[in-house]
Design a protein around this motif. Structure first.
Motif, mmCIF file in Angstrom:
data_model
loop_
_atom_site.group_PDB
_atom_site.id
_atom_site.type_symbol
_atom_site.label_atom_id
_atom_site.label_comp_id
_atom_site.label_asym_id
_atom_site.label_seq_id
_atom_site.Cartn_x
_atom_site.Cartn_y
_atom_site.Cartn_z
ATOM 1 N N ASP A 91 3.132 21.184 -3.027
ATOM 2 C CA ASP A 91 4.153 21.093 -4.067
ATOM 3 C C ASP A 91 5.266 20.159 -3.602
ATOM 4 O OD1 ASP A 91 2.802 22.824 -5.715
ATOM 5 O OD2 ASP A 91 3.897 24.603 -5.012
ATOM 6 N N PHE A 92 5.719 19.294 -4.532
ATOM 7 C CA PHE A 92 6.794 18.346 -4.258
ATOM 8 C C PHE A 92 7.984 18.695 -5.156
ATOM 9 C CE2 PHE A 92 2.761 16.207 -3.401
ATOM 10 C CZ PHE A 92 2.959 15.720 -2.124
ATOM 11 N N PRO A 93 9.014 19.329 -4.613
ATOM 12 C CA PRO A 93 10.156 19.716 -5.453
ATOM 13 C C PRO A 93 10.858 18.496 -6.041
ATOM 14 C CG PRO A 93 10.176 20.904 -3.362
ATOM 15 C CD PRO A 93 9.145 19.829 -3.228
ATOM 16 N N HIS A 94 11.304 18.662 -7.265
ATOM 17 C CA HIS A 94 12.087 17.603 -7.906
ATOM 18 C C HIS A 94 13.487 17.554 -7.297
ATOM 19 C CE1 HIS A 94 9.470 17.959 -11.788
ATOM 20 N NE2 HIS A 94 8.791 17.470 -10.753
ATOM 21 N N SER B 141 10.477 13.912 -0.722
ATOM 22 C CA SER B 141 10.624 15.311 -1.125
ATOM 23 C C SER B 141 9.954 16.178 -0.061
ATOM 24 C CB SER B 141 9.977 15.539 -2.490
ATOM 25 O OG SER B 141 9.960 16.893 -2.836
ATOM 26 N N TYR C 85 8.969 20.939 -10.028
ATOM 27 C CA TYR C 85 8.137 20.397 -8.950
ATOM 28 C C TYR C 85 6.856 19.775 -9.517
ATOM 29 C CZ TYR C 85 5.365 24.683 -9.516
ATOM 30 O OH TYR C 85 4.610 25.700 -10.037
ATOM 31 N N ASP C 86 6.270 18.883 -8.737
ATOM 32 C CA ASP C 86 4.950 18.325 -9.025
ATOM 33 C C ASP C 86 3.952 18.938 -8.047
ATOM 34 O OD1 ASP C 86 6.220 16.742 -10.880
ATOM 35 O OD2 ASP C 86 6.268 14.967 -9.575
ATOM 36 N N ARG C 87 2.740 19.159 -8.507
ATOM 37 C CA ARG C 87 1.738 19.837 -7.665
ATOM 38 C C ARG C 87 0.509 18.966 -7.474
ATOM 39 N NH1 ARG C 87 0.448 26.051 -8.490
ATOM 40 N NH2 ARG C 87 2.332 26.055 -7.175
ATOM 41 N N ARG D 195 2.242 18.649 -13.389
ATOM 42 C CA ARG D 195 3.714 18.665 -13.394
ATOM 43 C C ARG D 195 4.192 20.021 -13.880
ATOM 44 N NH1 ARG D 195 7.663 14.580 -16.899
ATOM 45 N NH2 ARG D 195 9.646 15.607 -16.357
#
Length: 208
Positions: A198-201, A182, A83-85, A79
């Motif tokens: 990567d998943f942007p918040h 996302s 973003y989450d990776r 985290r």
């Protein structure tokens, strides 16, 4: 005929002459000689010690990967601010990746549902990758295998769960459960080979 008699006066010189001629020959200089062929203990050279064989250490080389096959080495989640990776690390050549949203993640090749936490689901498929090279080698002892976890449950703001969804004919599949949809950002890195998603918040709404 009368026997010949030698006067006693002549017998003494004659005896001395015979004694001088019949004595033993004098010894050779240097004393008596020996006929024993064995060398004396004092003059014998010490025997060289037998050479000992050098110890050998068994060396086992890591089997090479089959050509055109990437082996999964690790799956990591982290985290970060904003973003989450999700990271997939491979050994070998970089596989092709296909990322898409699906209504439900199913197992390859059975088609059975893969349960995942989250409200949205992502299918991540690697072409030319595997968890186990046994099908690609003739000797199973030369096979290489992934030994890490096959399911991660980080519970981040977007990234909720990741699980293996199939490993069939060099096609490796994963399912990803997300809290909300996302737009994934995919990157390829080298040394080692990594596929990074990567998943942007979600941006929180602003109040005027």
């Amino acid at each position: 005929m009368r026997p010949l008699r030698i006067p006693a006066v002549l017998l003494v010189p004659l005896a001395l002459a015979l004694a001088a001629c019949g004595g033993e020959p004098p010894s050779r200089a240097g004393g008596p000689t020996s006929t024993d062929p064995r060398p004396s203990a004092a003059g014998a050279s010490p025997a060289a010690p037998a050479a000992k064989p050098l110890p050998t250490k068994a060396q086992t080389a890591t089997p090479e990967l089959p050509e055109g096959v990437a082996l999964l080495r690790a799956v990591r989640a982290a985290r970060h601010p904003g973003y989450d990776r999700l990271v997939f690390e491979f050994e070998g050549s970089a596989p092709q990746i296909d990322v898409r949203y699906v209504d439900q993640v199913v197992e390859d090749p059975t088609g059975d549902p893969v349960p995942l936490r989250g409200e949205e689901f992502l299918s991540v498929v690697f072409h030319g990758a595997t968890l186990d090279t046994t099908p690609q080698v003739l000797d199973s002892r030369q096979a290489r295998r992934y030994t890490g976890p096959q399911r991660l449950t980080p519970g981040y703001p977007v990234l909720k769960e990741v699980a293996v969804a199939g490993d069939f004919e060099s096609v490796l599949s994963f399912g990803v459960g997300l809290e909300y949809r996302s737009e994934p950002q995919v990157r390829r890195l080298t040394a080692p080979v990594r596929l990074v998603i990567d998943f942007p918040h979600r941006t929180p709404p602003t109040h005027s």
